[in-house]
Write an enzyme that holds these catalytic residues in place. Structure first.
Site, PDB file in Angstrom:
ATOM      1  N   GLU A 167      40.531  38.828  38.808  1.00 46.45           N
ATOM      2  CA  GLU A 167      39.777  38.034  37.831  1.00 46.45           C
ATOM      3  C   GLU A 167      40.664  37.139  36.964  1.00 46.45           C
ATOM      4  OE1 GLU A 167      37.408  40.911  35.762  1.00 46.45           O
ATOM      5  OE2 GLU A 167      36.341  41.495  37.577  1.00 46.45           O
ATOM      6  N   ASN A 208      41.135  39.113  43.975  1.00 47.75           N
ATOM      7  CA  ASN A 208      39.779  39.628  43.816  1.00 47.75           C
ATOM      8  C   ASN A 208      39.128  39.002  42.585  1.00 47.75           C
ATOM      9  OD1 ASN A 208      37.747  41.619  44.680  1.00 47.75           O
ATOM     10  ND2 ASN A 208      38.175  42.650  42.732  1.00 47.75           N
ATOM     11  N   HIS A 245      28.631  40.667  42.722  1.00 46.55           N
ATOM     12  CA  HIS A 245      27.670  41.321  41.831  1.00 46.55           C
ATOM     13  C   HIS A 245      26.496  40.358  41.649  1.00 46.55           C
ATOM     14  CE1 HIS A 245      30.407  44.596  40.799  1.00 46.55           C
ATOM     15  NE2 HIS A 245      31.356  43.703  40.586  1.00 46.55           N
ATOM     16  N   GLU A 274      32.898  44.606  45.813  1.00 43.39           N
ATOM     17  CA  GLU A 274      32.225  45.363  44.751  1.00 43.39           C
ATOM     18  C   GLU A 274      30.721  45.104  44.775  1.00 43.39           C
ATOM     19  OE1 GLU A 274      34.034  44.804  40.896  1.00 43.39           O
ATOM     20  OE2 GLU A 274      36.055  44.661  41.731  1.00 43.39           O
ATOM     21  N   ASP A 276      26.941  44.942  44.559  1.00 47.16           N
ATOM     22  CA  ASP A 276      25.722  45.562  44.055  1.00 47.16           C
ATOM     23  C   ASP A 276      24.729  44.449  43.737  1.00 47.16           C
ATOM     24  OD1 ASP A 276      26.660  44.617  41.524  1.00 47.16           O
ATOM     25  OD2 ASP A 276      27.471  46.580  41.025  1.00 47.16           O
TER      26      ASP A 276
END
Length: 622
Positions: A167, A208, A245, A274, A276
C-alpha cells in the site's frame, strides 16, 4: 491489508450470473461452459490446482483453537497467509529483537497440514512498531533494511511469496502515498525489493495494494508504471497483488480482467491476495473474479481474507466471505467452485522468482557430472531412486530396480532432476531445508527446492538447502523414503547415474577478477553497486563478500561462507565505516577489523549480512 475504512472511488458495473457465458465472437473470447461442482474437484484448492493455481485464505492465531475454523481452513485451502502475525509490529516489537512466536504458529500449522505460505508484509506505512514510527531519513532506511533481512532470514526458503511492500500508493492521483518510508527517498520501494531478493532468492516478491483493481483508475496506472519501470531496469519484482476488497462503493466491473492481463503482460504474475466482497451481488461477483483470474495464464492464485463471515475484518454482518458464521457454504462458494471446475480454463503459465544479480567468484570444485541422456540413480546397495506415484506430493524412495518410468531420472539444464518423462521434478517438500526434510516429486517450477547437482563423493546436493539426498540409516529396504541430510560422504548419500551417457568425473578451476556492476537510473535515485570479492582460507573455508545496496551515508553487505565444522571470518571495514546491525553471525567489534563467527545452525556454511554507515568496500578473509 489496510485496516481502517478506506477512501474509495465510486464506479459502476454489473454482472449477470450465467451457467454458460458466451461473449461476442468479435471480441475474440471463447465460450465458457461451467461444469457442475460435483463433476470434478470438491474443494476450492483441489479445484484450483487442476489448472496449476492455488486457492488460499488468511489465518489468525486468535481463532486457531476453534475446531470448525481450522477444519474448514484445512479442508478447503492450500495457501495460507498470516493475517497479522508476520507484519512489522508483530515480528520486531523492539528494535533488533525479533519475535516469530505467532508467525511460526501459523507457518507450522500450514506446513504440517501440507500447505504453502504467503508472507505478509515486510514494509508498510501502517502497523509499524512504536519504535519505528518516529524514525526518519537514513535511520529509518537502515531499520527497514534490517527488518526485511531479519524476517526473511528466519523464513528463508520456506515462503512461497512475500508481500515486500504494501500500500505505497495514494488513493487518488496516481502518485506515492505520503509516509515516513516515502520520506526516506523515492527509491525506498526499489531498495526494499533488492534487499528482499538478496535475503531469500527462492521467494517470489510481490507489490500489494488495494483499489488497483480497475484499469482506468489513476492509482492502478501509477502502480503499473512503477512495475513497468522496475522490469525495464532489472529491479527484482515477480508479482503484483490485487487485494480486491469489493463493495457497493467500490464494485467489481469487467475491466478487472484487463487489469490482470495488463500487469501480466509486463512479465509478472498477478495474485489476488485479500479477496472479500461486501455486497448483495457478492455471489455473482465472486464468480466473475475467479473467471477473470482463470482467463489469464499468469494469474497465479486467489486468497480470500478470512474463512467465515464471523472471521472477517469487516464483521459478520458484511457477509463478505464464502462461508457463513456457522461454517456453512454460501451460494458464493458454489459459484466459485463451479468456476474453478470449468472445462476450458487457461492453465497457469507463470514462473518462479527471477534472478537479477550476477556474481563473479573464484571457485575450485571436484565432482561427478552426468553425461548426456537419462538413467537410473543407483545406491551402493543396488537400489534405485523411485517414486510412490505420479502426482504432486508422491514420495521419492528407493526400490528394486526395474524399467519403471518413475526410476528414470535426468539432470535438466535448469538444474532440476526430472522423472516421469520430464513432467515431474524431485522436490524438497514444503520448500524445507532442514535435516530430515522429505523428498517428493512435484510439477516442475525450477525454484531452489527443485534444483540439485552432483557433488563430491557421488552425492546429490540440494541447492536450496546445501544438504544431500540421503537414504535414512543406509537402508536397503524397498519403499524407504529419501530425505535431505547434512552431507558427510557416506554410502547412504552416494548415487550412480546408470545411463547410456555415462557420468564422468571432472575437476574444474575457474578464476575471474572481482567485478563491479553499477546501475544508475536518474539523479533522484541512489546508485546501487554490486561488488563481489572472494578469498579462500586454509582447509575447507572460503568467504565471498557482496555489496547489495548502497545509498548516501550507508550500504548493505552479505558474506557467503562455505565451510564445514564451524567458521570465523575476518571482515576488514573501510576507514570511517561502522556496522550498525548484523544478522546470522556473532560479531566482535563494529569497525576496523571485525571478527564474525557462525551461530551454530550455519556452521557448515551459509551467509551473514549487515548494514553499515559510511561508504567503501570491505574485504573478507576466512
Amino acid at each position: 491489508m489496510y485496516g481502517p475504512p478506506r477512501r474509495v472511488v465510486a464506479r459502476r458495473g454489473r454482472w449477470c450470473a450465467l451457467v454458460t457465458a458466451t461473449v461476442a465472437a468479435s471480441l475474440g473470447v471463447a465460450t465458457v461452459t461451467v461444469a457442475p461442482a460435483e463433476a470434478a474437484a470438491s474443494t476450492l484448492h483441489a479445484a484450483a490446482a487442476q489448472s496449476g493455481r492455488y486457492f488460499g485464505t488468511a489465518i489468525s492465531t486468535s481463532r486457531m483453537s476453534d475446531g470448525t475454523y481450522t477444519s474448514i481452513a484445512n479442508r478447503e485451502f492450500g495457501m495460507i497467509t498470516a493475517e497479522n502475525e508476520m507484519k512489522m509490529d508483530a515480528t520486531e516489537p523492539s528494535q533488533n529483537q525479533f519475535n516469530f512466536t505467532n508467525g511460526d504458529r501459523v507457518y507450522n500449522w500450514a506446513v504440517q497440514n501440507g500447505k504453502e505460505v504467503r508472507g505478509h508484509t515486510l514494509a508498510w506505512h501502517s502497523q509499524q512498531p512504536s519504535w519505528m514510527q518516529g524514525m526518519s531519513g537514513s535511520t529509518l532506511r537502515n531499520a527497514m533494511i534490517n527488518h526485511i533481512n531479519g524476517v526473511m532470514s528466519h523464513y528463508k526458503g520456506k515462503i512461497h511469496t512475500w508481500d515486500v511492500v504494501n500500500e505505497a500508493y495514494a488513493d487518488s492521483g496516481g502518485g506515492r502515498r505520503s509516509s515516513n518510508l516515502q520520506n526516506t527517498g523515492n527509491d525506498w520501494i526499489e531498495v526494499a525489493f533488492k534487499t528482499a531478493r538478496q535475503a531469500d532468492p527462492s521467494a517470489r516478491l510481490c507489490y500489494n495494494d488495494y483499489n488497483i483493481d480497475l484499469w482506468s483508475w489513476a492509482k492502478t496506472q501509477g502502480v503499473y508504471n512503477m512495475v513497468k519501470d522496475f522490469k525495464s531496469r532489472g529491479v527484482p519484482i515477480d508479482c503484483v497483488g490485487l487485494q480486491s476488497h469489493f463493495n457497493n462503493n467500490s464494485p467489481y466491473n469487467s475491466s478487472y480482467r484487463t487489469t490482470i492481463s495488463s500487469f501480466a503482460a509486463l512479465g509478472v504474475d498477478v495474485q489476488i491476495t485479500e479477496l472479500d466482497i461486501n455486497s448483495s451481488s457478492a455471489a455473482s461477483w465472486y464468480q466473475s473474479v475467479v473467471q477473470d483470474c482463470l482467463s489469464v495464464s499468469r494469474c497465479a492464485g486467489i486468497t480470500v481474507w478470512g474463512v467465515r463471515d464471523s472471521d472477517s475484518w469487516l464483521g459478520s454482518s458484511a457477509s463478505a466471505l464464502l462461508f457463513d458464521s456457522s461454517g456453512n457454504k454460501k451460494t458464493a462458494y458454489n459459484n466459485v467452485l463451479n468456476a474453478l471446475n470449468a472445462s476450458n480454463v487457461v492453465p497457469y503459465g507463470g514462473t518462479g522468482p527471477t534472478s537479477t544479480t550476477t556474481r563473479t567468484t573464484t571457485t575450485t570444485s571436484t565432482g561427478t557430472t552426468p553425461g548426456s541422456g537419462a538413467g537410473q540413480l543407483v545406491t551402493p546397495a543396488g537400489k534405485c531412486l523411485d517414486v510412490s506415484g505420479t502426482g504432486n506430493g508422491s514420495s521419492a524412495r528407493i526400490n528394486t530396480c526395474s524399467d519403471s518410468s518413475g526410476q528414470v531420472w535426468e539432470f535438466a539444464s535448469d538444474g532440476t532432476l526430472r522423472t516421469l518423462g520430464g513432467s515431474m521434478c524431485l522436490d524438497a517438500s514444503n520448500r524445507g531445508t532442514a535435516n530430515g526434510t522429505q523428498l517428493i516429486i512435484y510439477a516442475c517450477h525450477g525454484e531452489a527446492n527443485q534444483r540439485f547437482s552432483l557433488g563430491s563423493n557421488s552425492s546429490i546436493v540440494g541447492e536450496g538447502s546445501g544438504r544431500c539426498v540421503d537414504v535414512p540409516n543406509g537402508s536397503s529396504t524397498d519403499g524407504t523414503n529419501v530425505q535431505l541430510y547434512d552431507c558427510w560422504g557416506g554410502d547412504p548419500q552416494k548415487w550412480t547415474l546408470r545411463s547410456s551417457g555415462n557420468p564422468t568425473t571432472t575437476t574444474t578451476t575457474t578464476s575471474n577478477p572481482p567485478t563491479t556492476t553499477t546501475t544508475t537510473s536518474n539523479p533522484r535515485t541512489t546508485t546501487t553497486t554490486t561488488t563481489t570479492t572472494t578469498t579462500s582460507g586454509g582447509g575447507s573455508c572460503s568467504a565471498t563478500y557482496t555489496t547489495n545496496n548502497s545509498w548516501t551515508g550507508g550500504f548493505q553487505g552479505t558474506v557467503e561462507v562455505r565451510a564445514t565444522g564451524g567458521w570465523t571470518v575476518t571482515l576488514t571495514m573501510p576507514g570511517g565505516t561502522s556496522i550498525s546491525s548484523l544478522w546470522n553471525g556473532r560479531a566482535s567489534g563494529t569497525s576496523g577489523t571485525v571478527t564474525v563467527s557462525d551461530v551454530g545452525w550455519n556452521a557448515n556454511g551459509g551467509s551473514f549480512g549487515f548494514v553499515a554507515n559510511g561508504s567503501g568496500t570491505p574485504t573478507v578473509s576466512c
